[in-house]
Motif scaffolding. Structure first.
Motif, PDB file in Angstrom:
ATOM      1  N   PHE A  18       0.748  -1.378  -0.151  1.00 13.89           N
ATOM      2  CA  PHE A  18       0.070   0.046  -0.096  1.00 13.89           C
ATOM      3  C   PHE A  18       0.812   1.259   0.132  1.00 13.89           C
ATOM      4  O   PHE A  18       0.234   2.286   0.307  1.00 13.89           O
ATOM      5  N   SER A  19       2.105   1.167  -0.256  1.00 12.59           N
ATOM      6  CA  SER A  19       3.126   2.348  -0.077  1.00 12.59           C
ATOM      7  C   SER A  19       2.867   3.003  -1.603  1.00 12.59           C
ATOM      8  O   SER A  19       3.551   4.124  -1.707  1.00 12.59           O
ATOM      9  N   GLY A  20       2.361   2.350  -2.675  1.00 12.31           N
ATOM     10  CA  GLY A  20       2.156   2.953  -3.814  1.00 12.31           C
ATOM     11  C   GLY A  20       3.369   2.756  -4.876  1.00 12.31           C
ATOM     12  O   GLY A  20       3.614   3.413  -5.660  1.00 12.31           O
ATOM     13  N   LYS A  21       3.729   1.475  -4.865  1.00 12.02           N
ATOM     14  CA  LYS A  21       4.950   0.930  -5.558  1.00 12.02           C
ATOM     15  C   LYS A  21       4.314   0.922  -6.865  1.00 12.02           C
ATOM     16  O   LYS A  21       4.936   1.313  -8.100  1.00 12.02           O
ATOM     17  N   SER A  22       3.317   0.172  -7.184  1.00  7.91           N
ATOM     18  CA  SER A  22       2.621   0.061  -8.423  1.00  7.91           C
ATOM     19  C   SER A  22       2.168   1.041  -8.963  1.00  7.91           C
ATOM     20  O   SER A  22       2.302   1.206 -10.419  1.00  7.91           O
ATOM     21  N   GLU A  23       1.705   2.041  -8.105  1.00  6.09           N
ATOM     22  CA  GLU A  23       1.416   3.604  -8.676  1.00  6.09           C
ATOM     23  C   GLU A  23       2.229   4.144  -9.389  1.00  6.09           C
ATOM     24  O   GLU A  23       2.160   4.680 -10.391  1.00  6.09           O
ATOM     25  N   HIS A  58      -3.521  -0.330  -6.088  1.00  7.73           N
ATOM     26  CA  HIS A  58      -4.802  -0.311  -5.036  1.00  7.73           C
ATOM     27  C   HIS A  58      -5.453   0.891  -5.405  1.00  7.73           C
ATOM     28  O   HIS A  58      -6.772   0.785  -4.984  1.00  7.73           O
ATOM     29  N   ILE A 154       0.866   4.471   5.269  1.00 11.74           N
ATOM     30  CA  ILE A 154       0.415   5.254   6.435  1.00 11.74           C
ATOM     31  C   ILE A 154       0.068   3.956   7.288  1.00 11.74           C
ATOM     32  O   ILE A 154      -0.880   2.993   7.258  1.00 11.74           O
TER      33      ILE A 154
HETATM   34  P1  ADP Z   1       1.688  -1.262  -3.642  1.00 10.37           P
HETATM   35  O1  ADP Z   1       2.096  -1.429  -5.007  1.00 10.37           O
HETATM   36  O2  ADP Z   1       2.985  -0.479  -2.844  1.00 10.37           O
HETATM   37  O3  ADP Z   1       1.009  -2.176  -2.542  1.00 10.37           O
HETATM   38  P2  ADP Z   1      -0.345   0.087  -4.660  1.00 10.37           P
HETATM   39  O4  ADP Z   1       0.190   1.416  -5.598  1.00 10.37           O
HETATM   40  O5  ADP Z   1      -1.125  -0.848  -5.344  1.00 10.37           O
HETATM   41  O6  ADP Z   1       0.730   0.206  -3.644  1.00 10.37           O
HETATM   42  O7  ADP Z   1      -1.346   1.207  -3.847  1.00 10.37           O
HETATM   43  C1  ADP Z   1      -1.253   2.445  -3.288  1.00 10.37           C
HETATM   44  C2  ADP Z   1      -2.637   3.040  -2.937  1.00 10.37           C
HETATM   45  O8  ADP Z   1      -3.035   2.190  -1.638  1.00 10.37           O
HETATM   46  C3  ADP Z   1      -2.711   4.262  -2.099  1.00 10.37           C
HETATM   47  O9  ADP Z   1      -2.712   5.308  -3.306  1.00 10.37           O
HETATM   48  C4  ADP Z   1      -3.872   4.483  -1.411  1.00 10.37           C
HETATM   49  O10 ADP Z   1      -5.012   4.338  -2.096  1.00 10.37           O
HETATM   50  C5  ADP Z   1      -4.029   2.800  -0.827  1.00 10.37           C
HETATM   51  N1  ADP Z   1      -4.111   2.391   0.313  1.00 10.37           N
HETATM   52  C6  ADP Z   1      -4.667   1.569   1.085  1.00 10.37           C
HETATM   53  N2  ADP Z   1      -4.151   1.542   2.596  1.00 10.37           N
HETATM   54  C7  ADP Z   1      -3.187   2.246   2.699  1.00 10.37           C
HETATM   55  C8  ADP Z   1      -2.490   3.017   3.783  1.00 10.37           C
HETATM   56  N3  ADP Z   1      -2.391   2.401   5.017  1.00 10.37           N
HETATM   57  N4  ADP Z   1      -1.582   3.986   3.633  1.00 10.37           N
HETATM   58  C9  ADP Z   1      -1.451   4.429   2.129  1.00 10.37           C
HETATM   59  N5  ADP Z   1      -2.184   4.084   1.173  1.00 10.37           N
HETATM   60  C10 ADP Z   1      -3.067   3.041   1.175  1.00 10.37           C
END
Ligand code: ADP
Length: 201
Positions: A18-23, A58, A154
């Motif tokens: 959920f840190s936004g790696k894929s984003e 996500h 977060i």
């Molecule tokens: P990752 O690839 O790192 O798992 P994603 O890019 O798939 O991350 O998703 C990031 C998105 O997850 C954020 O933009 C937000 O919408 C959502 N999100 C869900 N839970 C949390 C959290 N605890 N902290 C930050 N973002 C979160």
């Protein structure tokens, strides 16, 4: 493998779930596509046959991707050695790997070879597993990368920047020795900070 241009390098994007790696990977790839560069995104396939799919964040953004069962399949795809799709004859300018922590050790030499051939290689993955231990090939990729971005989520307990991924099984923190795949268990993952990340012994 033939080089389209010089200036290849490795960019690594890490952080907890959920840190936004894929984003961030999708943002970088889509920008390169807008600039008319050719980009190929790979992600790990559950089965061993490759197929066209998408990577999704996500928060809903997505990009085209090729699911591969091994690094060797990604290499074969890039080399144009037989396959199901219209195969590239030259290397793309950008090659990205999402969920890089799930790739086999062959990812390191492939990424280095691509960078040496002038390709911009983007690798996104979890730096730490649910136990807080370095995850698979990520430490070596982090060492060898020209650029590293560590993202935070977060913490779901206190709101601080989260650097860890909490694994919950039936609502309680997973044990250090719990198998990675638990059949029939109620599993969940949460972003947590160092203080609120728990692993049962
Ligand atoms: P990752 O690839 O790192 O798992 P994603 O890019 O798939 O991350 O998703 C990031 C998105 O997850 C954020 O933009 C937000 O919408 C959502 N999100 C869900 N839970 C949390 C959290 N605890 N902290 C930050 N973002 C979160």
């Amino acid at each position: 493998l033939k080089s389209p241009y010089s200036g290849g390098h490795l960019e690594v994007i890490v952080g907890p779930m959920f840190s936004g790696k894929s984003e961030e990977l999708i943002r970088r790839v889509n920008r390169s596509v807008i600039a008319r560069q050719r980009a190929v995104v790979f992600k790990p396939a559950i089965d061993t046959r490759y197929h066209l799919t998408r990577v999704a964040s996500h928060s809903g953004q997505s990009a085209e991707a090729v699911a591969v069962g091994s690094t060797q399949e990604a290499r074969a795809y890039l080399s144009g050695e037989g396959g199901l799709f219209g195969l590239p004859t030259d290397l793309p300018q950008v090659v990205a790997f999402d969920e890089a922590q799930f790739f086999d050790a062959g990812l390191v030499p492939l990424a280095l070879e691509l960078a040496d051939q002038g390709v911009r290689v983007i690798l996104a993955g979890l730096d730490l597993d649910f136990r807080g231990e370095p995850f698979g090939v990520m430490p070596e990729l982090l060492s060898r990368a020209e650029s590293v971005e560590k993202l935070t989520a977060i913490c779901m307990v206190c709101g601080a920047p989260a650097t860890r991924t909490q694994r919950l099984i039936g609502g309680v923190p997973a044990r250090f020795d719990d198998p990675v795949v638990l059949v029939g268990a109620q599993e969940a993952y949460e972003a947590r900070c160092r203080v609120h990340h728990q692993v049962r012994s």
